[in-house]
Each structure stands twice: as C-alpha cells, then as structure tokens.
Design an enzyme around this catalytic site. Structure first.
Site, PDB file in Angstrom:
ATOM      1  CB  THR A  57      -0.843  -0.092   1.277  1.00 53.81           C
ATOM      2  OG1 THR A  57      -1.576  -1.300   1.201  1.00 53.81           O
ATOM      3  CG2 THR A  57      -1.776   1.062   1.485  1.00 53.81           C
TER       4      THR A  57
ATOM      5  CG  ASN B 243      -5.152  -6.642  -0.436  1.00 52.59           C
ATOM      6  OD1 ASN B 243      -4.707  -6.214   0.631  1.00 52.59           O
ATOM      7  ND2 ASN B 243      -5.647  -7.855  -0.541  1.00 52.59           N
TER       8      ASN B 243
ATOM      9  CB  SER C 254      -9.534  -0.917   5.026  1.00 51.84           C
ATOM     10  OG  SER C 254      -8.235  -0.403   4.814  1.00 51.84           O
TER      11      SER C 254
HETATM   12  O1  DON Z   1      -6.981  -2.205   3.391  1.00 51.30           O
HETATM   13  C1  DON Z   1      -6.214  -2.971   3.971  1.00 51.30           C
HETATM   14  O2  DON Z   1      -6.185  -3.110   5.182  1.00 51.30           O
HETATM   15  C2  DON Z   1      -5.236  -3.769   3.133  1.00 51.30           C
HETATM   16  N1  DON Z   1      -5.799  -4.030   1.836  1.00 51.30           N
HETATM   17  C3  DON Z   1      -3.960  -3.021   3.058  1.00 51.30           C
HETATM   18  C4  DON Z   1      -2.907  -3.777   2.303  1.00 51.30           C
HETATM   19  C5  DON Z   1      -1.552  -3.341   2.582  1.00 51.30           C
HETATM   20  O3  DON Z   1      -1.300  -2.452   3.338  1.00 51.30           O
HETATM   21  C6  DON Z   1      -0.505  -4.119   1.861  1.00 51.30           C
HETATM   22  N2  DON Z   1       0.775  -3.659   2.050  1.00 51.30           N
HETATM   23  N3  DON Z   1       1.365  -3.064   2.776  1.00 51.30           N
END
Ligand code: DON
Length: 610
Positions: A419, A439, A490
């Site tokens: 992210t 994601n 999330s």
């Molecule tokens: O929204 C969420 O909690 C996850 N989809 C976040 C994914 C994420 O942070 C991946 N990498 N760091």
C-alpha cells in the site's frame, strides 16, 4: 543500507517547496514543540525532518512527491498536491499507486469550506455534531474524510471464495478476477479535488500524465520489485507486455496506454474512467476471465465524503478514518493506553511494550468480531470508543503477564508493504493524509488490456469464511462477510493530529496491512509521548501484535534485555521484517513552515538515468 544512506535517501523523498536542501540544515528546528519524555530538543536528536517554508509532500517515491510539490508551487493547496501525488504514484509506483484500487483520504483546510458552494454536500446542513454534514469544524478550519474503498460487485456472494468442501480457495481470493472490488481511486481523488482543491483537475493531473507519456527512469527499488513480482505478472498477457522483462535500474519506463487513460480522466473527470472506453475494457476483461464487475457496478460506484472519527489523546484532538477504515481501532488503542506512564517507562522498554501489545490485542479482538462496512452493518462506534468501555478493556491488562488470545478470545498476522501513504502540508497549514492500495503488490497482477492499469485484489480483505485468516492473518467475522455493494474492512488509517487548541499539527499514515494501525499508533506515541521529533518518530523501531497469531513482531533495534523481560511475561517474540512506511508531515507554530519525514524503511535512492 547504511544509516547514512537511509537518511540521505529519506531526504530525497521530501520535496521542498521554496526551500533548498541548504535551507533545511539552517531550519530553526526548535520552533516545533517537544513533548515531555525526551530532554533533547528537536535539533539535537539523531534524525532530522526536512523543513520547508511553503508546504511539503512526504511520499514513498521521489518523482511523485515532486509532482505534488510542483502543484503546491503552482498555487495548489494540500488537496491538489495530494491528488497530484497520488495520480503520479499510479505511474511511478505501480505496485501500490493505482487507478484500479481504492483508499482513504483525510483532510483539514483552514477557513470556510468550499464544498457546499460546489454542490458537494447535497441535502446536508453545515457540520458539527448534530448536523448531518460530513464536515467537522476544528481549529478555524474544516475536516472531512473521503471513503474511496472498493466495493463488492452486485453479483458477489458470501461463499464465492469457498471450495465445495468449505475451505477457502486462496488463489481465487487473491489472484483471480473475482478478487477485484469495484475500483474507487479515480472517484475518490476526483471527488476530493473537485470539492476541496483549488486548481483545475487537468492541471493537477498534468505531472502524472507527463510521467506516463514521457516515461521516467526506473529506480532500483521498482526494478527489484518487478523482478520479485515477475511470476505473478507473467500470468497475465497485458501485465507481461507492460512490465516484463523487468527493466533494469535507469531504463526509461514509458506507459502510453496509462497516459491515454489519465488523459480521459483529466478531460472528463471520473466519467472518463467509470464510463466509456476504460469502463468497456475493464468489463470486457471481467467477462472474458470470469470476473463479476459489470457496467452497472462501475456506474453505481460513489466515493463518499464522511465525517472523520474524533478522539483525543493527551489533550490533542485526533481525527481518524471511520470504518471500514482503521481509525476506530487506532483510537481504541490510544484510549486504552492514555493513562499508562509510557514516557516514564520509556521508549522500547519491556514495561512500555507490554501494555502496548496487550492494548493492540484487545482492540484487534473488537476489530475482528465487530467491524465491517457501516453502510450495511451496525457498528456500536460510540460504545467502542466510550471511556467506560475502554476502561473495562484496560482493566483486563495484567501488568505482569501476557494474556493469551484464548483468554482475550479472538483473532490474527502476515506481511505486506504494498500500500502507499502520502502526507501533505500546505503553506496555510492545510493537511492531507492519503493511503491507497491495490492490496497486494500489483494487486491480482491483472492489467486492463489497452488501458495500462492493474486491478486490485481487495476482495480478500473480506472474511471469505468467518474465522479463517486472510492474507494478513486477520480472522475476521460475519460483520465483514462478502455482500453485494459492501466495502471490505480495511486497516488503512490516515490520521490527523491537532494541537490542544485545535490548530493543525501532524498528518500521518502507513502501508503494512494489519500493521498499519499499530505503525500509526507508534508514530503518534513516539512524537506525543516520547518526545521524538517527526523524523525520529517515523524511524524508531516498531513492534506489532494483533492477537492472532499469539506473538509480538519486533523490528531490528530492540534490546536483548527488553526481549528477555517480555518473554518472561509470557510473550512470544519474532524478529520481523520492516513494518510500514509512515510518510508524515507536521505544521510548525506561527507561520514557521512545515516539516516532513519520509520513512527510511522504504526510501530508495532516486532513479538514475540510463
Ligand atoms: O486495506 C487494507 O487493510 C489492506 N488491503 C492493506 C494492504 C496493505 O497495506 C498491503 N501492504 N502493505
């Protein structure tokens, strides 16, 4: 990477507006307040944030940060700069920046809000508790959150990732077209910009368009990341064509198809994405590969302005992202920890880390059991944040012993760095915290043919089967089950902190999957309780606990002594890879400019031309 290189690299990610790097060294760093807990003044500490007189952008990739800084220079506000940076990250950081994903944005701007006059608040009365406007007045300005989380398509079903024997098909949940939620980024960025920005959208998107069209030299980080993702990307012909073989560092990466998509959005706003050729190509790819997104899903998608959650920690108002974002869990942990004498027990000491871990576990228990999309699931937000309830959780913490998950009873862990978070402060003290994601790195690895952007695999953030772990080890419940039109829960937690009198202070947030909430927590504790300056607060070693698995993850940098003491209290420890990338900014007192700190964990040297 050496500490020195890390610091140098961190500096490259902070773009100074109107201040040369030399001015950084001369900055009156003491102008910032140093909370109790550290007798060293800011300028005397090991890490140094970057200073600017005229606004600052902290982001994960230098060309995108430069795009945002250029927009500040051109007269844009923090929202314009954040949107410019986010669109640029969709070009220069394809593993996380995106058009095909989603995210959350939190903003505070001084003065009266322009949103009502722009038709952004139909049918609402002006903000403040009791009003039905999403806006909150604070410190002579306006705060609002933008929810542009992906949604489950209308044809989604609760059991869509289950095999006949009831087990979860992880590949289907993460690598197929079924894993894609209806993308929210374009709607969210254009909504924020239209309602709160100052410049025309096309001006704000121009740097991203230029980067896509003219190309940019690939950094070593991007080259390595593409190499690591090659097996995933190779499975999709359009991704293969775009990114493989991975370009070596310094090679120019041009993305003409993405440039054409950006041009459509710049010309038509969100309709350039959710209708017309881009939407047609996305839907055709879905139809060909067994995906569920149809034209009606795209047409129905709406990013939403929502009221931020407001809490207070040690006298500071804190604004967080409401569910399905991670702000509620963050505020719970802060609330549980509030009375602990953490400054006295000290940064990184076992006596500090133990209550932190236990508070995290208690809050993740609630997260896993109770949280979901508030549009479809009733969440007792007020109760979960009430002092009485937080006190009852606090009393469950045994000061000497770890409480097992079985006793706490509930859920989850895993890794991920894909992210991305950016923070902006403008010259007027306007603040934006924006976290966005596909994601996984490169989402499900599938590119919309001819359009140049990757699709998310955010559907894995739902509970595919209540109680079974998702990619981040989160064992979530029925409240987060898949349902048409629902947004998955999330951990993303863009966060704004204010001075006790309400004036804007800090914008922060992070990637890191389930570790996002605890990363943000520690940036805040390091700054507000332990008295580290912004750069030190971001750089300090981090820990994480989320109830299940029953262990504390520790980055490098914790002493053997603290580790032994924690083990003696019954904690299981794991030395974990770096967590998060908490690119943060801070507004100084009385027109003193702003500070920025990009996270040294993810910083790379700037790209070098071939
Ligand atoms: O929204 C969420 O909690 C996850 N989809 C976040 C994914 C994420 O942070 C991946 N990498 N760091």
């Amino acid at each position: 990477m050496s500490a020195r290189r890390r610091q140098a690299a961190a500096l490259t990610l902070l773009l100074l507006v109107g201040a040369s790097p030399a001015a950084v060294a001369q900055a009156p760093a003491q102008a910032a307040s140093t909370p109790a807990g550290n007798e060293l003044q800011e300028g005397e500490q090991r890490f140094r944030p970057v200073w600017s007189a005229r606004g600052i952008v902290a982001a994960q990739e230098p060309l995108a940060a430069a795009a945002g800084a250029g927009i500040l220079r051109a007269g844009g506000n923090a929202v314009d700069a954040a949107v410019a940076t986010a669109f640029a990250l969709a070009v220069t950081l394809p593993q996380a920046g995106n058009l095909g994903g989603g995210g959350f944005l939190l903003l505070w701007l001084p003065g009266p809000s322009p949103a009502a006059a722009r038709g952004c608040l139909p049918g609402t009365r002006p903000g403040g508790p009791g009003g039905d406007s999403p806006e909150r007045r604070l410190g002579g300005g306006t705060a609002v959150a933008v929810n542009f989380r992906e949604t489950a398509p209308q044809a989604a079903t609760p059991t869509m990732f289950l095999r006949a024997d009831g087990t979860v098909d992880r590949a289907r949940a993460t690598r197929s077209l079924l894993s894609t939620g209806v993308p929210g980024s374009v709607a969210g960025l254009t909504l924020a910009q239209r309602c709160y920005g100052r410049l025309p959208l096309a001006r704000v998107m121009a740097p991203a368009l230029r980067l896509a069209e003219a190309g940019f030299p690939v950094s070593r980080e991007l080259s390595d990341s593409l190499t690591a993702a090659a097996p995933l990307l190779a499975a999709d012909p359009a991704s293969r064509q775009l990114f493989l073989p991975p370009p070596p560092p310094g090679r120019l990466l041009r993305q003409p198809a993405l440039a054409a998509t950006l041009r459509r959005i710049a010309a038509r706003g969100e309709r350039g994405f959710y209708e017309g050729p881009v939407a047609d190509a996305l839907v055709a790819r879905m139809a060909r590969g067994g995906g569920l997104i149809r034209p009606r899903d795209l047409r129905a998608y709406r990013a939403r302005l929502v009221a931020p959650l407001q809490g207070r920690f040690r006298g500071h108002p804190v604004l967080g992202m409401p569910p399905p974002g991670g702000g509620l869990t963050l505020l719970q942990i802060l609330g549980i920890l509030e009375p602990f004498a953490l400054a006295a027990t000290g940064l990184n000491a076992a006596a500090t880390l133990h209550p932190m871990a236990e508070a995290m576990n208690l809050a993740y228990r609630d997260r896993n059991a109770l949280l979901g999309d508030p549009d479809q699931v009733a969440i007792p937000v007020d109760r979960l944040l009430s002092p009485a309830y937080l006190g009852s959780l606090r009393r469950r913490i045994d000061g000497r012993r770890h409480t097992s998950p079985q006793q706490v009873e509930a859920a989850a862990a895993a890794e991920g760095t894909n992210t991305t978070h950016l923070s902006v402060a403008d010259r007027q003290g306007g603040l934006v915290a924006l976290t966005t994601t596909l994601n996984f790195a490169y989402g499900n690895g599938i590119t919309v043919p001819g359009m140049g952007f990757l699709l998310n695999n955010e559907m894995d953030d739902f509970s595919a089967r209540p109680g079974s772990a998702n990619a981040f080890g989160l064992r979530q419940g029925q409240a987060n089950a898949i349902a048409p039109g629902r947004r998955p829960l999330s951990s993303m937690a863009p966060t704004l902190v204010f001075r006790p009198d309400g004036r804007p202070w800090i914008a922060t947030g992070s990637p890191g999957g389930s570790r996002i909430i605890t990363t943000v927590l520690q940036v805040l504790l390091n700054r507000l309780v332990h008295g580290l300056n912004l750069a030190g607060a971001v750089a300090a070693p981090r820990m994480h606990s989320q109830l299940w698995p029953d262990r504390i993850d520790l980055e490098e940098g914790f002493s053997p002594d603290s580790r032994r003491l924690l083990e003696a209290m019954g904690h299981t420890l794991r030395t974990a890879p770096a967590m998060g990338a908490a690119n943060s900014v801070e507004v100084l007192e009385a027109g003193g400019g702003s500070l920025g700190a990009s996270d040294p964990r993810r910083a790379e040297a700037p790209a070098v031309p071939e």
